[in-house]
Design a protein around this motif. Structure first.
Motif, PDB file in Angstrom:
ATOM      1  N   GLU A 105       0.825  -1.202   0.000  1.00 11.31           N
ATOM      2  CA  GLU A 105       0.000   0.000   0.000  1.00 11.31           C
ATOM      3  C   GLU A 105       0.864   1.259   0.000  1.00 11.31           C
ATOM      4  OE1 GLU A 105      -3.220   0.370  -0.276  1.00 11.31           O
ATOM      5  OE2 GLU A 105      -3.801  -1.747  -0.235  1.00 11.31           O
ATOM      6  N   ILE A 106       2.012   1.195   0.644  1.00 14.20           N
ATOM      7  CA  ILE A 106       2.921   2.346   0.690  1.00 14.20           C
ATOM      8  C   ILE A 106       3.388   2.707  -0.715  1.00 14.20           C
ATOM      9  CG2 ILE A 106       5.174   3.155   1.504  1.00 14.20           C
ATOM     10  CD1 ILE A 106       4.777   1.353   3.973  1.00 14.20           C
ATOM     11  N   ILE A 107       3.829   1.697  -1.463  1.00 18.37           N
ATOM     12  CA  ILE A 107       4.289   1.942  -2.830  1.00 18.37           C
ATOM     13  C   ILE A 107       3.123   2.388  -3.709  1.00 18.37           C
ATOM     14  CG2 ILE A 107       5.221   0.825  -4.903  1.00 18.37           C
ATOM     15  CD1 ILE A 107       7.042  -0.798  -3.045  1.00 18.37           C
ATOM     16  N   LYS A 108       1.976   1.754  -3.533  1.00 11.63           N
ATOM     17  CA  LYS A 108       0.789   2.147  -4.297  1.00 11.63           C
ATOM     18  C   LYS A 108       0.465   3.622  -4.091  1.00 11.63           C
ATOM     19  CE  LYS A 108      -4.233   1.588  -4.281  1.00 11.63           C
ATOM     20  NZ  LYS A 108      -5.382   0.980  -3.581  1.00 11.63           N
ATOM     21  N   ASP A 109       0.413   4.071  -2.856  1.00  9.42           N
ATOM     22  CA  ASP A 109       0.079   5.461  -2.565  1.00  9.42           C
ATOM     23  C   ASP A 109       1.125   6.416  -3.130  1.00  9.42           C
ATOM     24  OD1 ASP A 109      -2.167   4.569  -1.251  1.00  9.42           O
ATOM     25  OD2 ASP A 109      -1.306   4.757   0.766  1.00  9.42           O
ATOM     26  N   THR A 110       2.378   6.006  -3.073  1.00 12.53           N
ATOM     27  CA  THR A 110       3.469   6.845  -3.573  1.00 12.53           C
ATOM     28  C   THR A 110       3.370   7.037  -5.081  1.00 12.53           C
ATOM     29  OG1 THR A 110       4.937   6.118  -1.789  1.00 12.53           O
ATOM     30  CG2 THR A 110       5.988   7.034  -3.750  1.00 12.53           C
ATOM     31  N   ILE A 111       3.103   5.968  -5.815  1.00  8.11           N
ATOM     32  CA  ILE A 111       2.988   6.066  -7.271  1.00  8.11           C
ATOM     33  C   ILE A 111       1.714   6.805  -7.670  1.00  8.11           C
ATOM     34  CG2 ILE A 111       2.765   4.746  -9.410  1.00  8.11           C
ATOM     35  CD1 ILE A 111       5.584   4.772  -8.209  1.00  8.11           C
ATOM     36  N   ASN A 112       0.628   6.547  -6.961  1.00 13.53           N
ATOM     37  CA  ASN A 112      -0.612   7.287  -7.244  1.00 13.53           C
ATOM     38  C   ASN A 112      -0.423   8.788  -7.070  1.00 13.53           C
ATOM     39  OD1 ASN A 112      -2.215   5.112  -7.955  1.00 13.53           O
ATOM     40  ND2 ASN A 112      -2.985   4.773  -5.890  1.00 13.53           N
ATOM     41  N   ALA A 113       0.413   9.162  -6.107  1.00 15.08           N
ATOM     42  CA  ALA A 113       0.637  10.576  -5.816  1.00 15.08           C
ATOM     43  C   ALA A 113       1.346  11.306  -6.951  1.00 15.08           C
ATOM     44  CB  ALA A 113       1.443  10.719  -4.526  1.00 15.08           C
ATOM     45  N   VAL A 114       2.065  10.564  -7.790  1.00 13.18           N
ATOM     46  CA  VAL A 114       2.732  11.199  -8.934  1.00 13.18           C
ATOM     47  C   VAL A 114       1.971  10.914 -10.240  1.00 13.18           C
ATOM     48  CG1 VAL A 114       5.005  11.177  -7.849  1.00 13.18           C
ATOM     49  CG2 VAL A 114       4.315   9.231  -9.280  1.00 13.18           C
ATOM     50  N   GLY A 115       0.742  10.422 -10.104  1.00  9.89           N
ATOM     51  CA  GLY A 115      -0.095  10.187 -11.276  1.00  9.89           C
ATOM     52  C   GLY A 115       0.197   8.907 -12.009  1.00  9.89           C
ATOM     53  N   GLY A 116       0.886   7.979 -11.345  1.00 12.32           N
ATOM     54  CA  GLY A 116       1.256   6.725 -11.995  1.00 12.32           C
ATOM     55  C   GLY A 116       0.161   5.677 -11.940  1.00 12.32           C
ATOM     56  N   LYS A 117       0.347   4.611 -12.720  1.00 14.08           N
ATOM     57  CA  LYS A 117      -0.614   3.516 -12.782  1.00 14.08           C
ATOM     58  C   LYS A 117      -0.096   2.340 -11.953  1.00 14.08           C
ATOM     59  CE  LYS A 117      -2.280   4.825 -17.365  1.00 14.08           C
ATOM     60  NZ  LYS A 117      -2.517   4.396 -18.764  1.00 14.08           N
ATOM     61  N   VAL A 118      -0.978   1.819 -11.092  1.00 13.61           N
ATOM     62  CA  VAL A 118      -0.605   0.756 -10.171  1.00 13.61           C
ATOM     63  C   VAL A 118      -1.588  -0.393 -10.284  1.00 13.61           C
ATOM     64  CG1 VAL A 118      -0.147   0.129  -7.774  1.00 13.61           C
ATOM     65  CG2 VAL A 118       0.342   2.455  -8.560  1.00 13.61           C
ATOM     66  N   ILE A 119      -1.060  -1.609 -10.308  1.00 13.38           N
ATOM     67  CA  ILE A 119      -1.875  -2.816 -10.198  1.00 13.38           C
ATOM     68  C   ILE A 119      -1.446  -3.521  -8.920  1.00 13.38           C
ATOM     69  CG2 ILE A 119      -2.438  -5.069 -11.201  1.00 13.38           C
ATOM     70  CD1 ILE A 119      -1.914  -3.862 -13.951  1.00 13.38           C
ATOM     71  N   MET A 120      -2.411  -3.760  -8.044  1.00 20.55           N
ATOM     72  CA  MET A 120      -2.095  -4.439  -6.801  1.00 20.55           C
ATOM     73  C   MET A 120      -2.017  -5.944  -7.033  1.00 20.55           C
ATOM     74  SD  MET A 120      -1.527  -2.271  -4.434  1.00 20.55           S
ATOM     75  CE  MET A 120      -1.580  -3.290  -2.949  1.00 20.55           C
ATOM     76  N   SER A 121      -0.954  -6.532  -6.552  1.00 22.77           N
ATOM     77  CA  SER A 121      -0.771  -7.970  -6.655  1.00 22.77           C
ATOM     78  C   SER A 121      -1.644  -8.654  -5.611  1.00 22.77           C
ATOM     79  CB  SER A 121       0.703  -8.313  -6.426  1.00 22.77           C
ATOM     80  OG  SER A 121       0.916  -9.685  -6.541  1.00 22.77           O
ATOM     81  N   LYS A 122      -2.397  -9.673  -6.043  1.00 22.79           N
ATOM     82  CA  LYS A 122      -3.358 -10.318  -5.155  1.00 22.79           C
ATOM     83  C   LYS A 122      -2.754 -11.458  -4.342  1.00 22.79           C
ATOM     84  CE  LYS A 122      -6.997  -9.331  -8.518  1.00 22.79           C
ATOM     85  NZ  LYS A 122      -7.972  -9.919  -9.459  1.00 22.79           N
ATOM     86  N   LYS A 123      -1.577 -11.939  -4.743  1.00 22.50           N
ATOM     87  CA  LYS A 123      -0.994 -13.107  -4.105  1.00 22.50           C
ATOM     88  C   LYS A 123       0.465 -12.870  -3.767  1.00 22.50           C
ATOM     89  CE  LYS A 123      -3.825 -16.241  -6.949  1.00 22.50           C
ATOM     90  NZ  LYS A 123      -3.781 -17.347  -7.934  1.00 22.50           N
ATOM     91  N   ASP A 124       0.978 -13.747  -2.893  1.00 23.84           N
ATOM     92  CA  ASP A 124       2.415 -13.780  -2.678  1.00 23.84           C
ATOM     93  C   ASP A 124       3.053 -14.514  -3.847  1.00 23.84           C
ATOM     94  OD1 ASP A 124       2.265 -12.502  -0.224  1.00 23.84           O
ATOM     95  OD2 ASP A 124       1.935 -14.384   0.858  1.00 23.84           O
ATOM     96  N   HIS A 125       4.188 -14.026  -4.290  1.00 22.82           N
ATOM     97  CA  HIS A 125       4.863 -14.647  -5.428  1.00 22.82           C
ATOM     98  C   HIS A 125       6.333 -14.852  -5.118  1.00 22.82           C
ATOM     99  CE1 HIS A 125       1.384 -14.258  -7.995  1.00 22.82           C
ATOM    100  NE2 HIS A 125       1.289 -12.978  -7.701  1.00 22.82           N
ATOM    101  N   ASN A 126       6.894 -15.883  -5.748  1.00 18.24           N
ATOM    102  CA  ASN A 126       8.302 -16.205  -5.539  1.00 18.24           C
ATOM    103  C   ASN A 126       9.221 -15.410  -6.451  1.00 18.24           C
ATOM    104  OD1 ASN A 126       7.857 -18.203  -3.549  1.00 18.24           O
ATOM    105  ND2 ASN A 126       7.323 -19.693  -5.133  1.00 18.24           N
ATOM    106  N   CYS A 127       8.693 -14.866  -7.546  1.00 16.87           N
ATOM    107  CA  CYS A 127       9.544 -14.159  -8.492  1.00 16.87           C
ATOM    108  C   CYS A 127       8.739 -13.097  -9.232  1.00 16.87           C
ATOM    109  CB  CYS A 127      10.185 -15.129  -9.488  1.00 16.87           C
ATOM    110  SG  CYS A 127       9.002 -15.938 -10.587  1.00 16.87           S
ATOM    111  N   GLY A 128       9.478 -12.201  -9.901  1.00 15.54           N
ATOM    112  CA  GLY A 128       8.848 -11.101 -10.611  1.00 15.54           C
ATOM    113  C   GLY A 128       7.968 -11.546 -11.763  1.00 15.54           C
TER     114      GLY A 128
END
Length: 246
Positions: free
Chosen positions: A53-76
């Motif tokens: 949520e911290i990264i999401k709010d930070t990117i939203n604040a500069v007008g960026g596009k964010v997709i929240m990941s719904k699961k834990d993942h082992n790799c990018g």
């Protein structure tokens, strides 16, 4: 082709927690990376994909596009695949969130590999850079790659490959840079496949692609990026930023 960039951004990185939110020239590292990807003008869209949520709010604040990941993942790759599965796209470029100084020319070469691939033989493309110092070659944190005569990856390893049994043999060593461009269908197949034995052993995600028969085109670059994995790396990045913005 419809091309997008995805920047996977975990807040709790193992070696340097919170590194993406560290200050770099007055803005967080992840904001610098996002803006660099936009400035390249190579993509139809640029997204941050994160579980924070911290990264999401930070990117939203500069007008960026964010997709929240719904699961834990082992790799990018897994995190990106979840994010793009419903998007109407052809090529996805994975831009590392901790590498804010994007080299446009290297990314352009990756995308040109697909443009020239009329028979669609390439499932994904990635970058390699030649290394000559023995310390770098033997460092297990540097993933090495060997290729065939057409620059398709044969294997990736943290070990020294190829092994130099004959000191008179002429051999070059290449470090794999973790920047990928995927065809969407190859990425989704990767996502649907459980972790494979070699991937589990080496902790190198691109081995899963090789193990399921995908072809990885390696593009050589001379650009050495500054990845931020430790506080010392951040100091180097700050110094580089200051020197280039004087």
């Amino acid at each position: 082709m419809r091309i997008i960039a995805m920047i996977p951004a975990r807040y709790n990185a193992t070696r340097f927690p919170g590194k993406l939110m560290k200050d770099l020239g007055g803005e967080p590292v992840i904001v610098r990376t996002y803006k660099s990807a936009l400035a390249s003008k190579l993509f139809d869209n640029v997204y941050i994909v994160t579980d924070s949520e911290i990264i999401k709010d930070t990117i939203n604040a500069v007008g960026g596009k964010v997709i929240m990941s719904k699961k834990d993942h082992n790799c990018g790759s897994d995190r990106i695949a979840e994010a793009v599965k419903e998007l109407d796209i052809d090529i996805v470029v994975n831009v590392q969130g901790d590498e804010p100084f994007i080299d446009k020319n290297s990314l352009k070469m990756l995308l040109e590999a697909f443009t020239d691939d009329r028979n669609k033989q390439i499932d994904l493309a990635s970058l390699k850079v030649q290394i000559t110092e023995r310390k770098q070659i033997e460092n297990p944190n540097n993933v090495k790659v060997i290729t065939d005569n057409n620059d398709f990856a044969l294997y990736f390893s943290r070990s020294v490959i190829p092994y130099l049994r004959d000191n008179d043999a002429k051999v070059s060593y290449y470090k794999h840079k973790g920047v990928y461009a995927f065809r969407k269908d190859a990425l989704i197949e990767f996502y649907k496949t459980p972790v494979t034995p070699l991937e589990l052993s080496e902790k190198i995600e691109c081995l899963r692609y090789l193990e399921i028969g995908k072809k990885i085109k390696m593009i050589e670059t001379t650009h050495e990026s500054i990845g931020i994995d430790t506080p010392e790396d951040l100091d180097k990045a700050i110094e580089f930023f200051n020197n280039t913005n004087e």
